[in-house]
Design an enzyme around this catalytic site. Sequence first.
Site, mmCIF file in Angstrom:
data_model
loop_
_atom_site.group_PDB
_atom_site.id
_atom_site.type_symbol
_atom_site.label_atom_id
_atom_site.label_comp_id
_atom_site.label_asym_id
_atom_site.label_seq_id
_atom_site.Cartn_x
_atom_site.Cartn_y
_atom_site.Cartn_z
ATOM 1 N N LEU A 19 15.243 6.248 -24.538
ATOM 2 C CA LEU A 19 14.803 4.862 -24.625
ATOM 3 C C LEU A 19 15.937 3.858 -24.728
ATOM 4 O O LEU A 19 15.703 2.683 -25.002
ATOM 5 C CB LEU A 19 13.828 4.730 -25.797
ATOM 6 C CG LEU A 19 12.658 5.723 -25.698
ATOM 7 C CD1 LEU A 19 11.835 5.715 -26.955
ATOM 8 C CD2 LEU A 19 11.801 5.418 -24.491
ATOM 9 N N GLY A 54 22.706 5.818 -24.663
ATOM 10 C CA GLY A 54 23.439 6.484 -25.725
ATOM 11 C C GLY A 54 24.247 7.640 -25.164
ATOM 12 O O GLY A 54 24.434 7.761 -23.947
ATOM 13 N N HIS A 57 14.758 15.402 -24.264
ATOM 14 C CA HIS A 57 15.774 15.847 -25.219
ATOM 15 C C HIS A 57 15.541 17.282 -25.639
ATOM 16 O O HIS A 57 16.450 18.106 -25.649
ATOM 17 C CB HIS A 57 15.777 14.943 -26.453
ATOM 18 C CG HIS A 57 16.827 15.321 -27.450
ATOM 19 N ND1 HIS A 57 16.642 16.316 -28.407
ATOM 20 C CD2 HIS A 57 18.090 14.858 -27.638
ATOM 21 C CE1 HIS A 57 17.739 16.435 -29.129
ATOM 22 N NE2 HIS A 57 18.632 15.565 -28.687
ATOM 23 N N HIS A 87 23.668 10.840 -24.815
ATOM 24 C CA HIS A 87 23.004 11.755 -23.878
ATOM 25 C C HIS A 87 22.947 11.157 -22.475
ATOM 26 O O HIS A 87 23.159 11.859 -21.476
ATOM 27 C CB HIS A 87 21.589 12.069 -24.361
ATOM 28 C CG HIS A 87 21.546 12.884 -25.613
ATOM 29 N ND1 HIS A 87 22.303 14.019 -25.796
ATOM 30 C CD2 HIS A 87 20.813 12.728 -26.759
ATOM 31 C CE1 HIS A 87 22.060 14.533 -26.988
ATOM 32 N NE2 HIS A 87 21.158 13.756 -27.595
ATOM 33 N N GLU A 147 12.905 25.200 -23.196
ATOM 34 C CA GLU A 147 13.064 25.627 -21.806
ATOM 35 C C GLU A 147 12.021 24.923 -20.946
ATOM 36 O O GLU A 147 10.933 24.617 -21.430
ATOM 37 C CB GLU A 147 12.914 27.145 -21.696
ATOM 38 C CG GLU A 147 14.027 27.909 -22.404
ATOM 39 C CD GLU A 147 13.885 29.417 -22.231
ATOM 40 O OE1 GLU A 147 12.832 29.869 -21.722
ATOM 41 O OE2 GLU A 147 14.828 30.130 -22.596
#
Length: 286
Positions: free
Chosen positions: A112, A115, A54, A117, A90
């Site tokens: 986990l 969702g 993330h 993302h 990065e």
Amino acid sequence: MTASNPLSDESILHLDSTAHLMNSISSRLADRLRLVSPSGRRRPAPPALVLVAHGSRDPRALRTVRALRDRVREQRPGLPVHLGHIELNEPLLPDTLAALGATPAILVPLLLGRGYHVKRDIPEMAAASPARTRVAAPLGPHPLLVDTLHARLLEAGWPPGQDAATRRTGAVVLAAAGSRDPDSAADTRRTARLLAERLGVPVVPAYASAAAPTVDTAARALTARGRDRVAIASCFTAPGRFAAQCARTAPWIVSAPLGAHEAMARLVLHRYDRAQTPVRADLASA
């Protein structure tokens, strides 16, 4: 009759060195054989593995996902393993994919549950890149994830045995990031059930944001039910704002984030392998 002399220290050292050399040669030969099909033809190189984190402003998060990347490389020598972030750190995922060019790659989200993302951000970034990619399933729910959660709780002080006192008074709040996506909540509940089966005590899923209950609310509810030893199991890949926020509410012990545990590296490779077969089929038809 005179007993035979035991091996000298020098002989033992020589045998150990020879055994180590033979094991090394066998390992390298096995790696080479994996590249050759039964017909004798050289198999195409495996798709690259791209870990998708993330991203976090906490510098420990970047160190953690890099350590996990290195552990995956150790478990699968010769496999190209890269790292890309959705935001904040990065390399960003689009930059990692751009550097791969047309190289086939499998993206393994270090997330986990299912969702936004996993369903939107990562596939859209992958579709916009020149690389031929496939997105693997997120890391949870899975027994290897539960192995890591259990290990981290033991490190934090959870009793190793399922004694009567622990079963009677113990409980766990599974602290997750939270999402408005019902599939994400279902995945967290499934992980909580698996962990409860492992520990033999109630495990309640709770969230740092976007969903209810909060970690503090879940802990207080368990205490009201007579569970006065409530642990927080950090269901976060790496340290960050949400993990720290949940840890501050812990009424007893709190486990460390999942991090670069050996079982996490095995889980990453499991997700990669499960997603690899369709990619090989695509390569064969290309």
